[in-house]
Structures are given as structure tokens and as C-alpha cells.
Design an enzyme around this catalytic site. Sequence first.
Site, PDB file in Angstrom:
ATOM      1  N   HIS A 249       0.746  -1.149  -0.067  1.00 47.29           N
ATOM      2  CA  HIS A 249       0.185   0.091   0.000  1.00 47.29           C
ATOM      3  C   HIS A 249       0.868   1.039   0.003  1.00 47.29           C
ATOM      4  CE1 HIS A 249      -3.208   3.086   0.905  1.00 47.29           C
ATOM      5  NE2 HIS A 249      -3.693   1.862   0.187  1.00 47.29           N
ATOM      6  N   PRO A 250       0.495   2.318  -0.806  1.00 45.07           N
ATOM      7  CA  PRO A 250       1.318   3.582  -0.946  1.00 45.07           C
ATOM      8  C   PRO A 250       0.957   4.586  -0.147  1.00 45.07           C
ATOM      9  CG  PRO A 250      -0.423   3.484  -2.533  1.00 45.07           C
ATOM     10  CD  PRO A 250      -0.615   2.184  -1.726  1.00 45.07           C
ATOM     11  N   CYS A 251       0.139   4.428   0.888  1.00 44.15           N
ATOM     12  CA  CYS A 251      -0.193   5.512   1.699  1.00 44.15           C
ATOM     13  C   CYS A 251       0.836   6.191   2.454  1.00 44.15           C
ATOM     14  CB  CYS A 251      -1.404   5.422   2.489  1.00 44.15           C
ATOM     15  SG  CYS A 251      -1.176   4.049   3.713  1.00 44.15           S
ATOM     16  N   HIS A 252       2.033   5.652   2.659  1.00 47.99           N
ATOM     17  CA  HIS A 252       3.157   6.075   3.486  1.00 47.99           C
ATOM     18  C   HIS A 252       4.235   6.517   2.524  1.00 47.99           C
ATOM     19  CE1 HIS A 252       0.928   5.565   6.877  1.00 47.99           C
ATOM     20  NE2 HIS A 252       0.853   4.137   6.926  1.00 47.99           N
TER      21      HIS A 252
END
Lengths: 272, 237
Positions: free
Chosen positions: B191-194
Site C-alpha cells: 500500500h502506497p499511503c506512506h
Amino acid sequence: MMADDKENLRAVWDGKIPVCFTLATDEVFTAEQPEPMFLMLPRVSYLPLVTDKVNRHFIRYVDPDDHGEMWLEDEGQPLKWHNPIGVLFDMAEAESRLPWTLTVHFQRFPEDELFHCSSKEVVESYFMSMVKEADCLKHNSRIIGNMQKRDHKQLWLGLQNDKFEQFWFVNRKLMVHSEGEMFRHIPFRIHWGDRHFIQKLIKPVSADGNAVTLGDLLRETVPEILPKEDSDASSHRVIIQGCVLPPEVPLQWLSEHLSHPDNFLHICVLSA
Amino acid sequence: MAAGSISYEDFKKAASYFIELSDRLGDSWQLQGTTDIYLIKKTKTTLFTNRLTQPEPEAQKLRLAETETVETENTFPGSEQRLSTDETAQPEVVTLAGAESAENESDEDVHTLSVPHETPVVCTFDYHIVYSHSYMVPVLYFNVYTQDGALLPLDDLWSSIPVHYRQSLDRWTTLTQQEHPHLGRPFFQLHPCHTQQLMTKALTDCYTRLRRYMVCWLSSVGPVVHLSMPLAYSTSC
């Protein structure tokens, strides 16, 4: 939230589809044939959240030594459970053949087409990844990032348990925009045929300050489906939440009122 | 544009720098797509796992295959050193999986407890680097196939992730199956959220920013899913 808004949102939430489930004939293992099963499924939910009963009913009729994860098929097409049920139904153009008859399988899971779903946590994980992406598009992740973990949980449980008030208590925070300031971008996905979805960056207001409409979005993303200049006849129909909408509807309004619980506007393109 | 993110135009530039570097170092990253580009790399890695239910004869075959293929496919010329240290720095032979209870025991116990049950499984890792227009960062998609072409399930995948990552990451928000944006098929996604936050901290020097962006990002997130980067990448970019 305005009073009539709430009625609209409630109507969208309450949308249901009559579905008939039958077990794939070549997977019936017992001498006794299973009865079909009928359910009303919520348009805004996901198949794995509402088919526990279907699983329990049909699994008694399959080979106990040779079965895997349950999956569903509609006229040869495996159903991608990660799309909301209403989107699957609209894409299947099944309104003329109600109840929508789906075939239940426990063998030959098509893993090159469907996501595995070993538990409801898998659905939650996918659903939350969509909500996060939507908030990144709308508010640069400001709202979801400031929420508590229990808010995320409430959003999810509201959907899983079909609790409108519980869901919207949290979801309205994700729909906020101050006067004159709209969403940064509109979270949407266009579903068209069996190709993969189309997603682009579209703002709700144009550079010259006008509201961007559904028609503008279609011209920008799928110009080939619009009627040719010399003809009025559309070659395609555009459906959102089961409805055909006029092209002049502003995207900001659509996003606030007709998005699915994942906060995306799911736009289905079908042949006319 | 927020610090740490890159525009699609810059992603394309960063990607072509990265491909140049990969070619120079004899790595196998390739550019795909025309209008929407993405990068791919396939590599074979042996996972030791006792979760997978391989029939015995098949397991024997895999044991032989391991020595023949893995050595050649994962050797970079002149790049014995790796960017990261500890577990991820080891060659692509990963011992873990399902041995959670054993992890708390002493080292000695881990060996005696887990070895008799473990089966080496040669897996093909199919890595794709795809640009996310929503997050404005590169995103790592991947699938892991066993030799018979079946996908490695999430449980096995998660248990093969180095233990120190597993302790610090949340399983359900880190790895999810998603439709590949260009292929439409199921792929696992880190997941790219950080990513934006990570890259803000990692990249302060604007001058070489695009040249280093991919190497810096991939050497941070890759080791979570067995994609280790030869040290030569960081000394050459």
C-alpha cells in the site's frame, strides 16, 4: 446534511436486487439435487458479506474431499466480488432477467480473474484501501488521516451490518467541503465491457470556475462513447447506481450523493 | 505538489534513469507500455515454508531445481554487497513461514524445530512498478507463483515476510490484492499511503532527486517482499 439529502442517501443505501443462487450442475456430488436459494442483496454491499448462507446451503451438496473457496458466476463470467453488488448487476445488464440467477462454484477458482477471499478481513482491507484512495483524491488524505481507528471500524461495521446511521455518522466527515471549496479531485471508476476500469484525475471545477459535469467527465475519459456530431443516437448508455443521468449533472453533486460506500463514483458504460 | 510525491512526467524520467542503471548493472528491469508506462522484473527465489502443502515427489523436484536456477538468476555481476543489513541482506533463500511459534525460541531451537517440516519451494516473483495518479508516487505490485503456476496465497506470502517487518507492519493495511491498473488482473499491492512521507524524509537533495528517486524508494520498500537491491545501485545513481 440537508433533510432531502438524507432521503436520497437512504434510498441509494436501501437499493436491493433479487438474486437466485444455483449450484453448478457438474459440482453436485450428492444424489439429492440442491434447491435454489433466493435472497435480496443490497446494491451497496459486497458479495462475500452477504453470501454466508449461500455457502452453508450449497456446501452440503459438493464433494467433501474436493472443494475450495466459493465463487460466483453469471453466464460464464466470474463475478469480481471486490466491486459493489450494484455495479456487478448494472454491468451484467440483468434488470431484464430478474431474479438475477447466479451459479455457485466450489471448484476451479479462477485466480487469474478474482481476488481470493478467505475471510471478511480481506473485504475490509480492500474496502478501506478504496476509502483511503478516495480521501487522498478528495482531501489529500487529510480527513482519513485525522480519523481515529475506531472511526474506520465504525465505517466498516456500518457497511458490514447494513447500518445506515452508523455508516453515515462517519462517512459524512469524508464528504465535507466548505462553501466555495469543492473536492480536490472526484474519485471515480469507469467500468466498460470486460476491460479493466478507467480512472483519471478530474477536478469538480474547471479552470474558468464552472462546475464540471458528468458529460465533461465522459468527454475527457471515454470520448469514443459519445454520440457523433452528425447523429443524435447514442451508441452507449451510462449508468450510475442503476440510473441513467443527464450529462449536465455536476460531478460534485454526483460524488456526494451517488458514490458507493467506498467513496468512489462507479460509472457503468453499456452498449445501447 | 507535496514533498515526496512526483508528477507522472517526472516518474517517466525517473523510470528511464532507473532502467539505464539496471541495464548497466546487468539487472533485468524492463519498461512496459507506451502511453502509460510501468516497469517489470521477474526473478526466482526459494522460500522455505512449512505452510505450503506440496506433495512429496514434487517437493523433491523443487529441491533439485533450486540449485540450478536460483543461483544464476539472482546473481548480479560485482554486487555481492546488499543495500540493507540483517535478514533482508541474505541471498534470496528465506527461512520462515508458519514458524511463528518457533521464532520466540532460541536460535538453536528454531533450527531443530522447523527444519524437518520445511519444504524449499522455488517461487517466481513478478514485480511491477506502476505510477499511482491518486497518490502521485510509484507503487509496487507483485505476484508470487509456485512452479506449477499457482499463486502463493496471502497467508504464505505474509509468513514469508521478514519477521521485523511483520512486527512493525499491519498485515491488513500493508498487503492487499488489487486489480493491476494496466492489466486488470489480480496483483498484490504494497500500500502506497506512506510513500510520500517516506520519500520526503529520504530525499532532500533536489539536484539529483529524480536520478535517485526510484533507487531510494525501491531499496526502502522492496526488502519487505524479498526484492533486495544490490549496493551497486546506490553507488552508481
